[in-house]
Motif scaffolding. Structure first.
Motif, PDB file in Angstrom:
ATOM      1  N   LYS A 190      -5.327 -24.448  23.481  1.00  0.00           N
ATOM      2  CA  LYS A 190      -6.577 -23.954  22.900  1.00  0.00           C
ATOM      3  C   LYS A 190      -6.719 -22.441  23.045  1.00  0.00           C
ATOM      4  CE  LYS A 190      -9.602 -27.946  22.996  1.00  0.00           C
ATOM      5  NZ  LYS A 190     -10.824 -28.524  23.573  1.00  0.00           N
ATOM      6  N   ARG A 191      -6.021 -21.864  23.985  1.00  0.00           N
ATOM      7  CA  ARG A 191      -6.044 -20.403  24.156  1.00  0.00           C
ATOM      8  C   ARG A 191      -5.222 -19.692  23.090  1.00  0.00           C
ATOM      9  NH1 ARG A 191      -4.611 -20.894  30.243  1.00  0.00           N
ATOM     10  NH2 ARG A 191      -6.524 -21.830  31.016  1.00  0.00           N
ATOM     11  N   ASN A 192      -4.313 -20.403  22.456  1.00  0.00           N
ATOM     12  CA  ASN A 192      -3.457 -19.849  21.411  1.00  0.00           C
ATOM     13  C   ASN A 192      -4.215 -19.907  20.086  1.00  0.00           C
ATOM     14  OD1 ASN A 192      -1.526 -19.441  19.392  1.00  0.00           O
ATOM     15  ND2 ASN A 192       0.095 -20.397  20.588  1.00  0.00           N
ATOM     16  N   THR A 193      -4.551 -18.753  19.531  1.00  0.00           N
ATOM     17  CA  THR A 193      -5.376 -18.703  18.321  1.00  0.00           C
ATOM     18  C   THR A 193      -4.688 -19.326  17.108  1.00  0.00           C
ATOM     19  OG1 THR A 193      -4.601 -16.449  17.876  1.00  0.00           O
ATOM     20  CG2 THR A 193      -6.682 -16.692  19.062  1.00  0.00           C
ATOM     21  N   VAL A 194      -3.377 -19.339  17.095  1.00  0.00           N
ATOM     22  CA  VAL A 194      -2.649 -19.941  15.974  1.00  0.00           C
ATOM     23  C   VAL A 194      -2.817 -21.458  15.971  1.00  0.00           C
ATOM     24  CG1 VAL A 194      -0.338 -20.288  14.989  1.00  0.00           C
ATOM     25  CG2 VAL A 194      -0.964 -18.066  15.940  1.00  0.00           C
ATOM     26  N   ILE A 195      -2.840 -22.056  17.133  1.00  0.00           N
ATOM     27  CA  ILE A 195      -2.861 -23.516  17.260  1.00  0.00           C
ATOM     28  C   ILE A 195      -4.271 -24.057  17.497  1.00  0.00           C
ATOM     29  CG2 ILE A 195      -1.956 -25.423  18.665  1.00  0.00           C
ATOM     30  CD1 ILE A 195       0.524 -23.777  19.108  1.00  0.00           C
ATOM     31  N   GLN A 196      -5.188 -23.210  17.895  1.00  0.00           N
ATOM     32  CA  GLN A 196      -6.528 -23.644  18.299  1.00  0.00           C
ATOM     33  C   GLN A 196      -7.219 -24.521  17.255  1.00  0.00           C
ATOM     34  OE1 GLN A 196      -9.315 -20.449  18.868  1.00  0.00           O
ATOM     35  NE2 GLN A 196     -10.377 -21.586  20.470  1.00  0.00           N
ATOM     36  N   ALA A 197      -7.222 -24.115  16.002  1.00  0.00           N
ATOM     37  CA  ALA A 197      -7.888 -24.897  14.952  1.00  0.00           C
ATOM     38  C   ALA A 197      -7.234 -26.267  14.780  1.00  0.00           C
ATOM     39  CB  ALA A 197      -7.868 -24.132  13.637  1.00  0.00           C
TER      40      ALA A 197
END
Length: 76
Positions: free
Chosen positions: A38-45
């Motif tokens: 969830k901290r990774n903006t690419v994967i968060q969504a």
């Protein structure tokens, strides 16, 4: 199926990007946590959508099982 396996399955199938698929396999095998992803903006969504889908319980459990059998690494 447990929540993490279902989220890993949905994450794997949410994109054709290799880096996202690798993170899904890492999640399945316990190498990375949902919180870390969830901290990774690419994967968060992708993670947020996968969690919502799991809550709705609209998954084909057989497909999730096949995914886990294919990518889960077992140490003997």
């Amino acid at each position: 199926m447990d929540k993490v396996t279902c989220i890993a399955y949905l994450l794997y199938h949410s994109s054709n990007r290799q880096d996202i698929r690798e993170k899904a396999i890492q999640l399945l095998n316990g190498d990375v946590s949902i919180r870390e992803l969830k901290r990774n903006t690419v994967i968060q969504a992708h993670i947020i959508l996968a969690e919502a889908t799991v809550r709705k319980n609209n998954l084909d459990k057989l497909q999730v099982q096949k995914f886990a059998e294919e990518f889960l690494l077992l140490e003997v």
